[in-house]
Write a protein that holds these residues in place. Structure first.
Motif, short mmCIF file in Angstrom:
data_model
loop_
_atom_site.label_atom_id
_atom_site.label_comp_id
_atom_site.label_asym_id
_atom_site.label_seq_id
_atom_site.Cartn_x
_atom_site.Cartn_y
_atom_site.Cartn_z
N GLY B 196 18.12 40.94 57.88
CA GLY B 196 17.47 39.63 57.89
C GLY B 196 18.32 38.57 57.20
O GLY B 196 18.37 37.42 57.65
N GLN B 197 19.01 38.98 56.15
CA GLN B 197 19.89 38.04 55.45
C GLN B 197 21.10 37.66 56.31
O GLN B 197 21.64 36.57 56.17
CB GLN B 197 20.38 38.66 54.13
CG GLN B 197 19.34 38.72 53.04
CD GLN B 197 18.78 37.35 52.67
OE1 GLN B 197 17.59 37.14 52.80
NE2 GLN B 197 19.63 36.43 52.26
N GLN B 199 21.07 37.72 59.67
CA GLN B 199 20.62 37.44 61.04
C GLN B 199 21.28 36.19 61.60
O GLN B 199 21.51 36.10 62.80
CB GLN B 199 19.09 37.31 61.05
CG GLN B 199 18.45 37.35 62.41
CD GLN B 199 18.04 35.95 62.88
OE1 GLN B 199 18.55 34.94 62.38
NE2 GLN B 199 17.15 35.90 63.84
N TRP B 200 21.59 35.25 60.73
CA TRP B 200 22.18 33.99 61.21
C TRP B 200 23.51 34.23 61.92
O TRP B 200 23.90 33.47 62.80
CB TRP B 200 22.36 33.00 60.05
CG TRP B 200 23.28 33.50 58.96
CD1 TRP B 200 22.96 34.26 57.89
CD2 TRP B 200 24.70 33.28 58.88
NE1 TRP B 200 24.06 34.54 57.12
CE2 TRP B 200 25.15 33.94 57.71
CE3 TRP B 200 25.62 32.59 59.67
CZ2 TRP B 200 26.48 33.93 57.32
CZ3 TRP B 200 26.96 32.58 59.26
CH2 TRP B 200 27.37 33.26 58.09
N GLN B 203 22.65 34.94 65.31
CA GLN B 203 22.18 33.69 65.94
C GLN B 203 23.37 32.84 66.38
O GLN B 203 23.39 32.31 67.49
CB GLN B 203 21.34 32.91 64.93
CG GLN B 203 19.89 32.88 65.29
CD GLN B 203 19.05 32.13 64.28
OE1 GLN B 203 19.55 31.32 63.50
NE2 GLN B 203 17.77 32.42 64.27
N THR B 223 18.12 38.74 67.50
CA THR B 223 17.70 37.47 66.91
C THR B 223 16.19 37.25 66.99
O THR B 223 15.65 36.44 66.26
CB THR B 223 18.41 36.27 67.61
OG1 THR B 223 18.25 36.41 69.01
CG2 THR B 223 19.88 36.23 67.25
N ASN B 228 15.08 35.66 60.40
CA ASN B 228 16.19 35.08 59.62
C ASN B 228 15.68 34.78 58.21
O ASN B 228 15.02 33.78 57.97
CB ASN B 228 16.66 33.80 60.32
CG ASN B 228 17.77 33.11 59.55
OD1 ASN B 228 18.21 33.61 58.51
ND2 ASN B 228 18.22 31.98 60.05
N GLN B 230 17.45 34.08 55.66
CA GLN B 230 18.25 33.03 54.99
C GLN B 230 17.58 31.66 55.10
O GLN B 230 17.81 30.80 54.26
CB GLN B 230 19.64 32.95 55.63
CG GLN B 230 20.65 33.95 55.10
CD GLN B 230 21.12 33.61 53.69
OE1 GLN B 230 20.60 32.72 53.04
NE2 GLN B 230 22.10 34.36 53.21
N GLN B 231 16.76 31.49 56.14
CA GLN B 231 16.17 30.16 56.34
C GLN B 231 15.21 29.76 55.21
O GLN B 231 14.87 28.60 55.06
CB GLN B 231 15.46 30.10 57.69
CG GLN B 231 14.24 30.99 57.77
CD GLN B 231 13.56 30.93 59.14
OE1 GLN B 231 13.71 29.95 59.85
NE2 GLN B 231 12.82 31.96 59.47
#
Lengths: 283, 277
Positions: B196-197, B199-200, B203, B223, B228, B230-231
């Motif tokens: 998850g960290q 994932q960008w 993307q 994705t 995500n 980080q968002q």
């Protein structure tokens, strides 16, 4: 519908290992458990008793067959609302007190807020746990755990109570106490299903029994019917002398009867234990 | 519906009580609090950034890291303690549905993480405020513009972090519903957090043209399957005001988090319904 539990052609297979080998735990079992009776489900370890109860309670799914509780399909919450369950070797949250646990279970079972206090105290009283109800469960002995487990099973006044090995690991005094609770439930018109391999206790408290072996039903019937031998009689005689015995034998022989054995009556070790160990009510 | 909510609430309550009694929770809370407090002493290592930024990064880093560890390990532990100790047998034999049980576990664990985030953020706020006062006094003497932080931004960040941890809990519960062991759940749950960290990256890659349909499909699935995480890390923008955050963007982040949370809880409930206890 007179059956408390109706099991029709129940089969349960477990898949084990990566290759998914099939292990048949219950094999085409059919049972009708009548209402208002204490029903014993017996059998050796691994015979499928607990699996049958779990399927009945909707905790595991059946591979085949139909089960209903009090006329409702067993997997529904409506059926479970009228059922109380004490699992084998019960384990509860240690940080809760006995009273908090019973209250928690009453709330989950849908007891109305206005009836909650009375229901909790009644259940604690029935299980003889009022004195210890304020203590954390982590401090309870095995017998007390079983009794508080019994209290949580009956707190919502269910019509059907299922007890899985309720006396396992409990001393004879505690075991007798649980036996009294079962009798109290029957006197209230409840149906009690007792799963156990302590045959002596089952014989004392049950009205009917079913014996399972390797997933199959091997015998079912009223305790009196399955245990009594109609062609044999037992007489207990006081102050018998050799002469009296000879005379009795002659009299019986004259009528075509024959004495096959003469023994002294024995009390059971359990009776002796309970007689000697008094006042230690598993505290 | 009312009965269902009530049962879920009772499960949450006991789950919360069980969790806050765990030494693991107390240990991580103390460790994270020590990290926040020590940020003042360690600010000499600010690598040329502003002091408040260093303090915020250090404190929020601890909240993020230890919060994630707590969310993964504690959630798995709370779930498997019920299964392994067979307390679930007693509870699920009552008129309690499996989704209610799972939701109760979720809300109980989420409430604990709420306490965790709130305590640390409060401590962080106090530390930032105390240092801000010193910096304001020093800046006034030197005739410079002082650096400040935003209390409102801090509150928004607390909510975002709590939501992020809620998504992590939902993922771990979905894994727990399927898994047979605590260890497997912790390992896969931790990998999910790391994914998850990162994932960008997937993307970014997805937005670039590619000739391989399989690679494009893999990126598309990744994705969408992995949130995500980080968002949610908007500490600089929200607390220190390093850049403006549009209200719409904040709402989009929240909605995305809620969507993943609901999706993973639904998935977990569907899997748990089939599970044999």
């Amino acid at each position: 519908m007179n059956s408390a539990i109706s099991v029709r052609h129940l089969t349960k297979d477990f898949r084990i290992g990566i290759r998914g080998l099939k292990l048949r735990a219950v094999d085409d079992l059919s049972l009708e458990i009548p209402r208002g009776q204490v029903y014993g489900l017996l059998g050796p370890n691994g015979c499928g008793k607990s699996t049958t109860l779990k399927v009945v309670l909707g905790l595991v799914s059946a591979t085949a067959g139909e089960i209903s509780i009090l006329g409702e399909p067993s997997a529904t919450s409506a059926a479970r609302r009228r059922t109380g369950f004490l699992p084998e070797a019960p384990y509860f949250h240690k940080f809760l007190t006995g009273r908090e646990l019973v209250r928690y279970c009453a709330q989950l079972s849908g007891v109305a807020a206005s009836d909650l206090d009375a229901a909790v105290e009644d259940a604690l009283g029935l299980a003889a746990m009022k004195e210890a109800a304020g203590r954390p469960i982590g401090t309870y002995s095995k017998g007390m755990l079983q009794r508080i487990g019994f209290a949580q099973a009956v707190v919502h006044d269910p019509e059907l109570i299922i007890l899985d090995e309720p006396t396992a690991g409990v001393d004879p005094v505690g075991s007798a106490s649980i036996g009294r609770m079962i009798h109290a439930m029957r006197d209230k018109g409840k149906t009690v299903v007792l799963c156990s391999h302590l045959l002596g206790q089952v014989e004392q408290v049950c009205d009917r029994v079913a014996i399972m072996d390797r997933g199959k039903l091997v015998l079912e019937g009223a305790v009196e019917d399955v245990l009594s031998r109609r062609d044999r009689h037992v007489m207990t005689i006081e102050a018998m002398t050799p002469a009296a015995r000879t005379a009795a034998e002659a009299a019986l022989e004259a009528h075509g009867a024959k004495i096959t054995s003469v023994t002294h009556p024995r009390r059971s070790l359990e009776d002796l234990f309970r007689e000697l160990v008094t006042g230690s009510r598993d505290a | 519906m009312k009965d269902s909510l009530r049962r879920t609430l009772w499960i949450s309550r006991v789950t919360f009580l069980e969790a806050v009694r765990q030494r693991f929770f107390a240990f991580l809370l103390v460790l994270s609090a020590a990290m926040v407090l020590s940020s003042v002493s360690l600010r000499v290592f600010d690598f040329g950034h502003g002091e408040l930024k260093f303090i915020a990064d250090f404190g929020f880093g601890g909240m993020f890291f230890f919060g994630s560890v707590l969310a993964v390990v504690m959630t798995a532990q709370l779930f498997f303690s019920e299964i392994d100790n067979k307390t679930a047998l007693t509870l699920l034999a009552k008129p309690l549905s499996r989704p209610e049980f799972l939701l109760g576990k979720f809300f109980g664990a989420w409430a604990v993480l709420g306490v965790f985030v709130l305590v640390l953020a409060s401590l962080q706020g106090v530390v930032l405020w105390a240092r801000e006062q010193e910096l304001i006094a020093a800046a006034e003497q030197a005739g410079r513009i002082p650096t400040t932080f935003s209390i409102v931004g801090l509150c928004q960040l607390v909510l975002l972090q709590w939501l992020r941890l809620g998504v992590v809990i939902a993922i771990v519960l979905a894994i727990s519903s399927l898994a047979r062991t605590f260890l497997f759940t912790v390992v896969v749950g931790s990998l999910a957090v790391v994914a998850g960290q990162l994932q960008w990256i997937a993307q970014d890659a997805f937005l670039r043209p590619t000739d391989s349909p399989a690679y494009a499909a893999f990126l598309w699935i990744s994705t969408r399957l992995i949130p995500n995480l980080q968002q949610f890390n908007l500490a600089d923008a929200l607390v220190l005001g390093s850049s403006a955050v549009e209200e719409g963007a904040l709402i989009a982040v929240c909605l995305s988090g809620l969507a993943y949370l609901v999706a993973y809880l639904t998935l977990g409930s569907l899997i748990f319904r089939q599970r044999e206890i």
